[in-house]
Motif scaffolding. Structure first.
Motif, PDB file in Angstrom:
ATOM      1  N   ILE A 144      -3.545  -4.753  -6.505  1.00 26.30           N
ATOM      2  CA  ILE A 144      -4.822  -4.585  -7.217  1.00 26.30           C
ATOM      3  C   ILE A 144      -5.966  -4.520  -6.209  1.00 26.30           C
ATOM      4  N   VAL A 145      -5.974  -5.473  -5.306  1.00 27.47           N
ATOM      5  CA  VAL A 145      -7.048  -5.553  -4.320  1.00 27.47           C
ATOM      6  C   VAL A 145      -6.970  -4.375  -3.347  1.00 27.47           C
ATOM      7  N   LEU A 146      -5.757  -4.057  -2.879  1.00 24.79           N
ATOM      8  CA  LEU A 146      -5.607  -2.955  -1.928  1.00 24.79           C
ATOM      9  C   LEU A 146      -6.007  -1.621  -2.549  1.00 24.79           C
ATOM     10  N   ALA A 147      -5.574  -1.369  -3.781  1.00 21.99           N
ATOM     11  CA  ALA A 147      -5.878  -0.092  -4.428  1.00 21.99           C
ATOM     12  C   ALA A 147      -7.367   0.050  -4.733  1.00 21.99           C
ATOM     13  N   ALA A 148      -8.020  -1.068  -5.021  1.00 22.84           N
ATOM     14  CA  ALA A 148      -9.455  -1.029  -5.312  1.00 22.84           C
ATOM     15  C   ALA A 148     -10.263  -0.601  -4.090  1.00 22.84           C
ATOM     16  N   THR A 149      -9.706  -0.862  -2.901  1.00 27.32           N
ATOM     17  CA  THR A 149     -10.446  -0.556  -1.676  1.00 27.32           C
ATOM     18  C   THR A 149      -9.843   0.612  -0.889  1.00 27.32           C
ATOM     19  N   LEU A 150      -8.506   0.733  -0.886  1.00 29.78           N
ATOM     20  CA  LEU A 150      -7.844   1.764  -0.084  1.00 29.78           C
ATOM     21  C   LEU A 150      -7.452   2.992  -0.885  1.00 29.78           C
ATOM     22  N   GLY A 151      -7.425   2.885  -2.198  1.00 27.28           N
ATOM     23  CA  GLY A 151      -7.126   4.051  -3.011  1.00 27.28           C
ATOM     24  C   GLY A 151      -5.715   4.073  -3.583  1.00 27.28           C
ATOM     25  N   ILE A 152      -5.405   5.181  -4.228  1.00 23.43           N
ATOM     26  CA  ILE A 152      -4.177   5.328  -5.004  1.00 23.43           C
ATOM     27  C   ILE A 152      -2.935   5.392  -4.130  1.00 23.43           C
ATOM     28  N   GLY A 153      -3.087   5.564  -2.831  1.00 24.56           N
ATOM     29  CA  GLY A 153      -1.932   5.604  -1.931  1.00 24.56           C
ATOM     30  C   GLY A 153      -1.082   4.350  -2.020  1.00 24.56           C
ATOM     31  N   VAL A 154      -1.697   3.227  -2.373  1.00 26.07           N
ATOM     32  CA  VAL A 154      -0.971   1.964  -2.498  1.00 26.07           C
ATOM     33  C   VAL A 154       0.128   2.080  -3.550  1.00 26.07           C
ATOM     34  N   LEU A 155      -0.127   2.853  -4.602  1.00 28.15           N
ATOM     35  CA  LEU A 155       0.858   3.011  -5.672  1.00 28.15           C
ATOM     36  C   LEU A 155       2.180   3.560  -5.139  1.00 28.15           C
ATOM     37  N   PHE A 156       2.102   4.512  -4.206  1.00 28.71           N
ATOM     38  CA  PHE A 156       3.311   5.153  -3.697  1.00 28.71           C
ATOM     39  C   PHE A 156       4.142   4.225  -2.818  1.00 28.71           C
ATOM     40  N   SER A 157       3.587   3.093  -2.399  1.00 34.57           N
ATOM     41  CA  SER A 157       4.371   2.139  -1.614  1.00 34.57           C
ATOM     42  C   SER A 157       5.464   1.495  -2.461  1.00 34.57           C
ATOM     43  N   ALA A 158       5.386   1.643  -3.790  1.00 30.84           N
ATOM     44  CA  ALA A 158       6.445   1.125  -4.666  1.00 30.84           C
ATOM     45  C   ALA A 158       7.757   1.873  -4.422  1.00 30.84           C
ATOM     46  N   ILE A 159       7.678   3.116  -3.942  1.00 35.21           N
ATOM     47  CA  ILE A 159       8.889   3.927  -3.733  1.00 35.21           C
ATOM     48  C   ILE A 159       9.754   3.354  -2.610  1.00 35.21           C
ATOM     49  N   PRO A 160       9.207   3.157  -1.380  1.00 32.15           N
ATOM     50  CA  PRO A 160      10.056   2.560  -0.334  1.00 32.15           C
ATOM     51  C   PRO A 160      10.506   1.144  -0.673  1.00 32.15           C
ATOM     52  N   VAL A 161       9.684   0.403  -1.411  1.00 37.71           N
ATOM     53  CA  VAL A 161      10.089  -0.951  -1.820  1.00 37.71           C
ATOM     54  C   VAL A 161      11.322  -0.869  -2.713  1.00 37.71           C
ATOM     55  N   ALA A 162      11.295   0.047  -3.680  1.00 35.91           N
ATOM     56  CA  ALA A 162      12.426   0.201  -4.599  1.00 35.91           C
ATOM     57  C   ALA A 162      13.681   0.668  -3.862  1.00 35.91           C
ATOM     58  N   ILE A 163      13.519   1.623  -2.943  1.00 34.07           N
ATOM     59  CA  ILE A 163      14.669   2.148  -2.200  1.00 34.07           C
ATOM     60  C   ILE A 163      15.252   1.079  -1.282  1.00 34.07           C
ATOM     61  N   TYR A 164      14.379   0.435  -0.519  1.00 33.03           N
ATOM     62  CA  TYR A 164      14.777  -0.558   0.474  1.00 33.03           C
ATOM     63  C   TYR A 164      15.494  -1.750  -0.172  1.00 33.03           C
ATOM     64  N   GLN A 165      14.866  -2.343  -1.173  1.00 34.42           N
ATOM     65  CA  GLN A 165      15.455  -3.503  -1.832  1.00 34.42           C
ATOM     66  C   GLN A 165      16.632  -3.100  -2.713  1.00 34.42           C
ATOM     67  N   GLY A 166      16.558  -1.911  -3.290  1.00 41.32           N
ATOM     68  CA  GLY A 166      17.643  -1.435  -4.136  1.00 41.32           C
ATOM     69  C   GLY A 166      18.930  -1.229  -3.360  1.00 41.32           C
ATOM     70  N   VAL A 167      18.833  -0.624  -2.188  1.00 38.53           N
ATOM     71  CA  VAL A 167      20.016  -0.400  -1.343  1.00 38.53           C
ATOM     72  C   VAL A 167      20.645  -1.736  -0.950  1.00 38.53           C
ATOM     73  N   ILE A 168      19.793  -2.695  -0.565  1.00 41.99           N
ATOM     74  CA  ILE A 168      20.308  -4.017  -0.179  1.00 41.99           C
ATOM     75  C   ILE A 168      21.013  -4.682  -1.358  1.00 41.99           C
ATOM     76  N   ALA A 169      20.411  -4.595  -2.547  1.00 45.86           N
ATOM     77  CA  ALA A 169      21.004  -5.225  -3.732  1.00 45.86           C
ATOM     78  C   ALA A 169      22.346  -4.580  -4.090  1.00 45.86           C
ATOM     79  N   LEU A 170      22.415  -3.252  -4.028  1.00 42.87           N
ATOM     80  CA  LEU A 170      23.639  -2.547  -4.402  1.00 42.87           C
ATOM     81  C   LEU A 170      24.777  -2.788  -3.412  1.00 42.87           C
ATOM     82  N   PHE A 171      24.420  -2.956  -2.139  1.00 43.40           N
ATOM     83  CA  PHE A 171      25.440  -3.136  -1.108  1.00 43.40           C
ATOM     84  C   PHE A 171      25.459  -4.568  -0.564  1.00 43.40           C
ATOM     85  N   ALA A 172      24.956  -5.507  -1.357  1.00 44.12           N
ATOM     86  CA  ALA A 172      24.845  -6.902  -0.908  1.00 44.12           C
ATOM     87  C   ALA A 172      26.188  -7.478  -0.487  1.00 44.12           C
ATOM     88  N   THR A 173      27.217  -7.229  -1.263  1.00 44.91           N
ATOM     89  CA  THR A 173      28.551  -7.764  -0.954  1.00 44.91           C
ATOM     90  C   THR A 173      29.052  -7.230   0.379  1.00 44.91           C
TER      91      THR A 173
END
Length: 234
Positions: A144-173
């Motif tokens: 919220i704070v970052l987007a209010a000052t840095l713009g909508i680019g912050v929204l797209f950071s959800a993509i690498p977060v989802a990919i990065y954490q998703g891969v770890i979760a799927l291949f955790a074992t």
């Protein structure tokens, strides 16, 4: 569902960024004050993360070699081109650098650190999403704070977060079978410290003190993984 916590984390970042953009009409002097406050807070977070390392020489080596690789590839240039493409699609072709700044800042702040890795492992191994949901709440308010000052680019950071954490979760074992616990702990420690330096750079950039091309330091995280592998095995 192994990905539940990851999806909640990414969704909260998106929601936070949208809320932040709704606040973009705040007065310029207030926005500048908030930007300075964020810069100081982000720099302090980076310092705290940087102190996680017990071998700062290793961190320096990784950040230097990673920076050389990043400059050779020039990730910053490619990231800005991608950001400008997004801006063109969104109808504001002159704001590409703004999208890039928000995207890089958000990605580094949301991705780097042990909380995301451990939370994803817990989700994949035990279907326990409490840690990632807690991280998502923190990330949501931060976006919220970052987007209010840095713009909508912050929204797209959800993509690498989802990919990065998703891969770890799927291949955790498989990850826990391949990587010994001691090596994983060492990697998380040194990755957090190396990422902390990049986050300090983001804070200083936000304050207008420096103009570090932080995206070109991202290969440092890969170098950390290679260095930890060598140290652990030899």
């Amino acid at each position: 569902m192994a990905l539940f916590g990851t999806l909640i984390n990414a969704l909260l970042i998106v929601v936070g960024a949208i809320i932040g953009r709704l606040l973009k009409g705040i007065p310029e002097n207030m926005k500048q004050t908030v930007m300075n406050a964020i810069g100081i807070a982000v720099a302090l977070l980076g310092i705290q993360m940087g102190l996680e390392s017990d071998n700062f020489v290793l961190v320096i080596i990784c950040i230097v070699f990673g920076g050389v690789i990043g400059e050779w590839i020039d990730l910053d240039k490619w990231l800005n081109r991608f950001a400008q493409f997004l801006e063109t699609k969104m109808g504001s072709p002159k704001q590409g650098a703004g999208i890039a700044q928000g995207f890089v800042a958000g990605t580094l702040i949301f991705v780097i650190g042990a909380m995301g890795v451990l939370g994803a492992l817990n989700g994949g191994l035990q279907n326990d999403h409490e840690l990632l949901i807690s991280k998502g709440i923190i990330d949501g308010f931060t976006s919220i704070v970052l987007a209010a000052t840095l713009g909508i680019g912050v929204l797209f950071s959800a993509i690498p977060v989802a990919i990065y954490q998703g891969v770890i979760a799927l291949f955790a074992t498989q990850i826990t079978k391949i990587i010994p616990e001691a090596a994983l702990e060492l990697f998380l420690q040194e990755m957090t410290a190396t990422g902390g330096i990049m986050i300090i750079a983001i804070g200083l950039n936000l304050l207008g003190v420096t103009k570090v091309r932080v995206a070109n330091l991202l290969p440092s995280l890969v170098v950390v993984g290679i260095a930890v592998t060598i140290i652990y095995n030899f």
